[in-house]
Structure formats: C-alpha cells, structure tokens
Design a protein around this motif. Structure first.
Motif, PDB file in Angstrom:
ATOM      1  N   LYS A   1      -4.231  11.174  -5.917  1.00  8.21           N
ATOM      2  CA  LYS A   1      -3.391  10.837  -4.759  1.00  8.21           C
ATOM      3  C   LYS A   1      -3.817   9.496  -4.168  1.00  8.21           C
ATOM      4  N   GLU A   2      -5.131   9.278  -4.058  1.00  9.59           N
ATOM      5  CA  GLU A   2      -5.641   8.012  -3.538  1.00  9.59           C
ATOM      6  C   GLU A   2      -5.240   6.849  -4.437  1.00  9.59           C
ATOM      7  N   ARG A   3      -5.379   7.022  -5.753  1.00  8.23           N
ATOM      8  CA  ARG A   3      -5.032   5.961  -6.692  1.00  8.23           C
ATOM      9  C   ARG A   3      -3.535   5.644  -6.622  1.00  8.23           C
TER      10      ARG A   3
ATOM     11  N   GLU B   1      -2.800   3.642  -3.572  1.00  3.49           N
ATOM     12  CA  GLU B   1      -3.209   2.243  -3.754  1.00  3.49           C
ATOM     13  C   GLU B   1      -2.190   1.490  -4.606  1.00  3.49           C
ATOM     14  N   LEU B   2      -1.736   2.126  -5.687  1.00  3.15           N
ATOM     15  CA  LEU B   2      -0.742   1.487  -6.543  1.00  3.15           C
ATOM     16  C   LEU B   2       0.573   1.274  -5.808  1.00  3.15           C
ATOM     17  N   TRP B   3       0.926   2.231  -4.987  1.00  5.18           N
ATOM     18  CA  TRP B   3       2.173   2.131  -4.223  1.00  5.18           C
ATOM     19  C   TRP B   3       2.134   0.927  -3.286  1.00  5.18           C
ATOM     20  N   LYS B   4       0.963   0.731  -2.666  1.00  2.00           N
ATOM     21  CA  LYS B   4       0.794  -0.404  -1.748  1.00  2.00           C
ATOM     22  C   LYS B   4       0.906  -1.730  -2.496  1.00  2.00           C
TER      23      LYS B   4
END
Length: 72
Positions: A59-61, A64-67
């Motif tokens: 979920k964290e990764r 980050e990719l979404w950002k």
C-alpha cells in the motif's frame, strides 16, 4: 464346564479386545486431528500477520507511485 464355554469366552474376549482397539485408534486419530488443527491455526495466524505486513508495505509503495505519476 462344557467344551463350548471356553470357546465362547475366547470369542467374547476377542470381541472386547477388538472394540478396545477400535476405541484407542479412534482416540489417537482424534488427538492427531486436533494437533493438526492446532498447527494449521498457528500457521495461519503467523502468516496472517506476515500477509498484513506485506499488504501494508505494498500500500505504501502504491501510494508513492501514485504520487509520482504525472497527471495529464
């Protein structure tokens, strides 16, 4: 004592021994199944925590990719 009485007694003892043996096998089977179930529950519990950790990491990764994804 007639000759048939010892045969009947032997047969009765054999029947009782077979019943006792079946009862013991059943008890051991139940214990073995119970131990297997306990091991399965423990394994699932241990791995559920690991799965939760991995999902949180994922979920964290993804966040980050979404950002980092450029907007059109």
């Amino acid at each position: 004592d007639s000759p048939r009485e010892p045969e009947a007694l032997v047969q009765k003892v054999q029947e009782l021994a077979q019943r006792a043996s079946a009862a013991v096998k059943s008890a051991f089977s139940t214990i073995r199944d119970s131990e297997g179930a306990q091991m399965a529950r423990r394994w699932l519990s241990d791995n559920a925590d690991l799965a939760k950790q991995r999902l949180a990491w994922l979920k964290e990764r993804l966040a980050e990719l979404w950002k980092k994804t450029p907007t059109p």
